[in-house]
Design an enzyme around this catalytic site. Structure first.
Site, mmCIF file in Angstrom:
data_model
loop_
_atom_site.group_PDB
_atom_site.id
_atom_site.type_symbol
_atom_site.label_atom_id
_atom_site.label_comp_id
_atom_site.label_asym_id
_atom_site.label_seq_id
_atom_site.Cartn_x
_atom_site.Cartn_y
_atom_site.Cartn_z
ATOM 1 C CB CYS A 108 -39.901 18.724 -4.373
ATOM 2 S SG CYS A 108 -39.574 18.841 -6.121
ATOM 3 C CG HIS A 242 -36.775 16.374 -2.516
ATOM 4 N ND1 HIS A 242 -37.439 15.438 -3.295
ATOM 5 C CD2 HIS A 242 -36.475 17.408 -3.355
ATOM 6 C CE1 HIS A 242 -37.541 15.895 -4.534
ATOM 7 N NE2 HIS A 242 -36.957 17.079 -4.597
ATOM 8 C CG ASN A 272 -36.316 15.813 -8.077
ATOM 9 O OD1 ASN A 272 -37.363 15.467 -7.545
ATOM 10 N ND2 ASN A 272 -35.839 17.038 -7.991
#
Ligand code: UT7
Length: 317
Positions: A108, A242, A272
């Site tokens: 990520c 994030h 996500n």
């Protein structure tokens, strides 16, 4: 280096929490309160390549460039259905660019790693314009019978073009080799000399460990880049973090003692999306006219590895 273009592309299928509860022992109340997610976009008729191409073309167009102007192409991707060639090779042809291309997998955190690499290329004169595409389909990594992981993720692609300039003020990236909190293991072909068969595990996550690592590393990275750029937390207009869990974002915000409206989010719509989450949010905010020249922005991400990274930049588009 400065950002000169942004783009994003999302799958058309929106899957709500209620839709998940039709086949999983879960409910909207649990998912919303524990994560902030209301729905996510999931690849169905599209392919990851088609989303990535769309996001890349929009970013190049918004930079006022053509594919021929791109000198280097970096693609952040964890999985797609080609192991080789790399996704960036496939996209380079689809976009019609004529430059070297490279995939990177920093989970990520891939967007911040790609920006950091791009800055080296630009600083050393290797490239004038670098295209970064973050294209992710984590919904193809999870076990759809595991309610503690599959509800968290969504697919999507975000892209930026970065060019010569002096907008980026500081970077900090790091890796701590910690596999257990979050991993996905694929079975490969056998060779006749293997003594230990491969494991095969859809995404395994210890949510509480990842939560704690995410908060502590992100707060420390943010403080690091603020100090390096001689800024304090109040000087930042927006923190683009994030998008993994709204409670992670809120906890980081509490540590920094900053107001809620400095922490924009779209996790409620997309879940996500791994390394694509910050460039997607950035593109949405740019298109909504949220940025003014001179705004200081801070990006911070964390992911499997454990990888983390943050950077500070002045908005100049
Ligand atoms: O990009 C990085 C990727 N990962 C992350 O950022 C994840 C970070 N961690 C988190 O976001 C949170 O830890 C989660 C959202 C994953 C989980 O939240 P939690 O508050 O840590 O919950 P938990 O894992 O402690 O689970 C609490 C309960 C359990 O039931 P029992 O054992 O207390 O009876 C779970 O079985 O919630 C249950 N549960 C669910 N219930 C309904 C777990 N998933 C679900 C679900 N629906 N989807």
């Amino acid at each position: 280096m400065k950002i000169t273009g942004t783009g994003s592309a999302m799958p058309s299928l929106a899957v709500t929490n209620d839709m998940l509860s039709e086949f999983l022992d879960t409910n909207d109340e649990w998912i919303s309160t524990r994560t902030g997610i209301k729905e996510r976009r999931i690849i169905s008729d599209e392919t990851l390549t088609s989303l990535a191409v769309d996001a890349a073309k929009k970013a190049i167009e918004s930079a006022g460039l053509t594919p021929n102007d791109i000198d280097y192409f970096l693609c952040s991707n964890v999985v797609n259905n080609f192991v080789t060639p790399s996704l960036s090779c496939i996209l380079q042809g689809e976009i019609g660019a004529n430059c070297p291309s490279l995939d990177l997998n920093a989970a990520c955190t891939g967007f911040i790693y790609a920006l950091d690499i791009a800055e080296s290329f630009i600083q050393t004169g290797r490239a004038e314009n670098v295209l970064i595409v973050c294209a992710e389909e984590p919904t193809r990594m999870v076990n759809w019978k595991e309610r503690n992981t599959c509800v968290l993720f969504g697919d999507g692609a975000g892209a930026v073009v970065v060019s010569k300039g002096d907008a980026f003020k500081a970077f900090h990236i790091s890796t701590q080799s910690k596999i257990e909190p979050l991993y996905y293991q694929r079975k490969l072909e056998y060779n006749p000399y293997q003594s230990h068969p491969d494991g095969d595990a859809p995404l395994i996550m210890n949510g509480k460990d990842v939560f704690k690592l995410a908060v502590s590393s992100s707060v420390s990275d943010i403080r690091n880049v603020l100090e390096k750029s001689s800024l304090n937390a109040d000087d930042i207009k927006y923190y683009l973090l994030h998008q993994a869990n709204i409670r992670i974002i809120d906890t980081i915000r509490d540590f920094l003692k900053q107001p809620d409206d400095k922490f924009p989010h779209n996790i409620e719509n997309y879940g996500n999306t791994s390394s694509a989450s910050i460039p997607i949010l950035l593109d949405e905010m740019r298109r909504a006219g949220k940025f003014t020249k001179g705004d200081m922005l801070l990006f911070s991400a964390f992911g499997a590895g454990f990888t983390t990274g943050a950077c500070v930049l002045e908005w100049n588009m």
